[in-house]
Design a protein around this motif. Structure first.
Motif, PDB file in Angstrom:
ATOM      1  N   ARG A   1      11.068 -22.834-102.499  1.00 20.98           N
ATOM      2  CA  ARG A   1       9.882 -23.678-102.575  1.00 20.98           C
ATOM      3  C   ARG A   1      10.222 -25.077-102.092  1.00 20.98           C
ATOM      4  O   ARG A   1      11.305 -25.580-102.379  1.00 20.98           O
ATOM      5  N   GLN A   2       9.274 -25.668-101.383  1.00 19.37           N
ATOM      6  CA  GLN A   2       9.514 -26.978-100.786  1.00 19.37           C
ATOM      7  C   GLN A   2       9.959 -28.019-101.820  1.00 19.37           C
ATOM      8  O   GLN A   2      10.950 -28.712-101.630  1.00 19.37           O
ATOM      9  N   GLU A   3       9.240 -28.078-102.937  1.00 15.89           N
ATOM     10  CA  GLU A   3       9.534 -29.139-103.914  1.00 15.89           C
ATOM     11  C   GLU A   3      10.902 -28.932-104.591  1.00 15.89           C
ATOM     12  O   GLU A   3      11.472 -29.874-105.125  1.00 15.89           O
ATOM     13  N   LYS A   4      11.420 -27.706-104.538  1.00 17.74           N
ATOM     14  CA  LYS A   4      12.777 -27.476-105.068  1.00 17.74           C
ATOM     15  C   LYS A   4      13.831 -27.696-103.977  1.00 17.74           C
ATOM     16  O   LYS A   4      15.030 -27.630-104.221  1.00 17.74           O
ATOM     17  N   GLY A   5      13.370 -27.873-102.746  1.00 16.80           N
ATOM     18  CA  GLY A   5      14.283 -28.146-101.636  1.00 16.80           C
ATOM     19  C   GLY A   5      15.008 -26.911-101.115  1.00 16.80           C
ATOM     20  O   GLY A   5      15.993 -27.024-100.402  1.00 16.80           O
ATOM     21  N   ASP A   6      14.534 -25.724-101.491  1.00 17.93           N
ATOM     22  CA  ASP A   6      15.254 -24.534-101.026  1.00 17.93           C
ATOM     23  C   ASP A   6      14.367 -23.573-100.225  1.00 17.93           C
ATOM     24  O   ASP A   6      14.632 -22.384-100.161  1.00 17.93           O
ATOM     25  N   ASP A   7      13.302 -24.114 -99.652  1.00 12.91           N
ATOM     26  CA  ASP A   7      12.475 -23.290 -98.779  1.00 12.91           C
ATOM     27  C   ASP A   7      12.968 -23.438 -97.347  1.00 12.91           C
ATOM     28  O   ASP A   7      12.700 -24.414 -96.687  1.00 12.91           O
TER      29      ASP A   7
ATOM     30  N   ASN B   1       6.329 -16.783-107.118  1.00 11.68           N
ATOM     31  CA  ASN B   1       6.052 -17.811-106.113  1.00 11.68           C
ATOM     32  C   ASN B   1       4.853 -17.417-105.262  1.00 11.68           C
ATOM     33  O   ASN B   1       4.662 -17.960-104.180  1.00 11.68           O
TER      34      ASN B   1
ATOM     35  N   TYR C   1       2.248 -19.956-103.696  1.00 12.99           N
ATOM     36  CA  TYR C   1       2.894 -20.771-102.668  1.00 12.99           C
ATOM     37  C   TYR C   1       3.039 -19.994-101.364  1.00 12.99           C
ATOM     38  O   TYR C   1       2.727 -20.485-100.279  1.00 12.99           O
TER      39      TYR C   1
ATOM     40  N   LYS D   1       1.256 -20.963 -97.856  1.00 14.46           N
ATOM     41  CA  LYS D   1       2.056 -21.272 -96.670  1.00 14.46           C
ATOM     42  C   LYS D   1       1.642 -20.414 -95.474  1.00 14.46           C
ATOM     43  O   LYS D   1       1.547 -20.899 -94.346  1.00 14.46           O
TER      44      LYS D   1
END
Ligand code: SAH
Length: 259
Positions: free
Chosen positions: A149-155, A177, A180, A184
Motif C-alpha cells: 500500500r502506498q501509505e505504508k511505502g511498500d506498493d 487490501n 485499495y 488503483k
C-alpha cells in the motif's frame, strides 16, 4: 560434506489430492518435514512414523526472525545427513520464498530439489469455475502480490501496466487490501465494471466465492465476511463461472453473492 538433501516441495493449494506424485514421495521419504501454515495437514499422515515434523507457520510481524530460523534448520538437518522435505502451500516459487531457501542451501553446498506445486491463483479459480485464460476472454494472466500500500511505502506494483496490460490478474495476499486494489486499477484505466471474484479457502471444503465488479466487490466481500486466505481474480474470465461453476454444488460450498 553432507549426505543430506533438501526437497523444497509445493503441497498444492488445499485439496490434499492436488499435491504432485513427486511431492507425495518427498513426504513419504523424509526424515524431517518442515511445513508451513497453509498446507493441508492431512498430507502429514503420509510421513514415516518416526519422521520429525516441524511447524514453522508465520505470525504476522515475525517473518524475518522465523525465516532466519528456517534457514538454520534446513542447513542443520541436512548437515546431519537427513532427508528434509520443506513443505509449502501451493507452488514453492510463487510467493513461497523457495528462492531464498535455495540460495542458502546452494551457499552451504547442500544438494536440493525444487518440486513445483499447483498454485492457489490457478487452482482456486478452477474450483470456482473460472479458467484463468480462455480463447475469447483472456490471452494473458498475471500473478501479483496484493499486500502493498502506498501509505505504508511498500506498493511496488506497476498499476498502469497491470490495468492495461494483463487480461486476468490474480492477487495473492490482498484480501485485506481489496478496496485499495480496486481503486488503483480503476484509477489506472481498468473499467469499473470489470468482473472480480474473491475465492476464500479455495479447493478446500471451506471454499467460498464472492463475485462482483471492481466497483462493488469490496462491499460484497465485507458483507460476506470473506478473509484470508483468499485469491482476488480480476478479469472477464470471471463471467464463465455462471456457466461452468462445478465445485460449490458438489461439495456444499457456499456461493455468497453474484453480480
Ligand atoms: N505459494 C502459495 C502462495 C503463498 S502466499 C501458492 O502458490 O499458492 C499466501 C497467499 O496465497 C494467501 O494470502 C492467498 O492469497 C493465497 N492462497 C493460498 N492458499 C489459498 C487457498 N486455499 N485459497 C485461496 N487463496 C489461497
Amino acid at each position: 560434506m553432507t549426505n543430506g538433501k533438501v526437497y523444497i516441495v509445493g503441497a498444492g493449494p488445499g485439496d490434499e489430492k492436488l499435491i504432485t506424485v513427486y511431492g507425495l514421495e518427498c513426504i513419504q521419504q523424509a526424515d524431517v518435514i518442515i511445513y508451513d501454515r497453509l498446507i493441508n495437514k492431512n498430507l502429514l499422515k503420509y510421513a514415516k512414523n518416526d519422521a520429525e515434523l516441524i511447524y514453522c507457520g508465520k505470525e504476522p510481524g515475525k517473518h524475518a526472525l522465523i525465516q532466519e530460523w528456517i534457514h538454520e534448520l534446513l542447513v542443520e538437518k541436512a548437515q546431519q545427513g537427513k532427508i528434509v522435505t520443506r513443505l509449502k502451500g501451493g507452488d514453492p516459487c510463487v510467493f513461497g520464498r523457495a528462492g531464498e531457501e535455495a540460495e542458502v542451501l546452494a551457499h552451504h553446498g547442500i544438494p536440493f530439489v525444487i518440486v513445483p506445486g499447483v498454485t492457489a491463483g490457478i487452482a482456486a479459480a478452477a474450483y470456482a469455475g473460472i479458467p484463468v485464460t480462455h480463447r475469447e476472454y483472456a490471452a494473458s494472466f498475471t500473478i501479483v502480490t496484493g499486500h502493498g500500500r502506498q501509505e505504508k511505502g511498500d506498493d511496488r506494483l506497476h498499476w498502469e501496466g497491470l490495468a492495461k496490460g494483463s487480461d486476468t490478474i490474480a492477487f495473492y495476499m490482498g484480501v485485506g487490501n481489496l478496496p485499495y486494489i480496486c481503486q488503483k486499477l480503476i484509477e489506472h484505466g481498468k473499467p469499473s465494471n470489470t468482473p472480480v471474484a474473491v475465492i476464500e479457502w479455495g479447493t478446500t471444503e471451506r471454499q467460498r466465492t464472492a463475485v462482483g465488479t471492481l466497483q462493488t466487490i469490496a462491499d460484497v466481500v465485507k458483507k460476506a465476511g470473506l478473509s484470508h486466505p483468499a485469491i482476488i481474480l480480476v478479469g472477464e474470465v470471471v463471467r464463465l463461472r455462471e456457466t461452468i461453476q462445478w465445485f460449490a454444488e458438489m461439495n456444499r460450498g457456499e456461493t455468497v453473492a453474484t453480480t
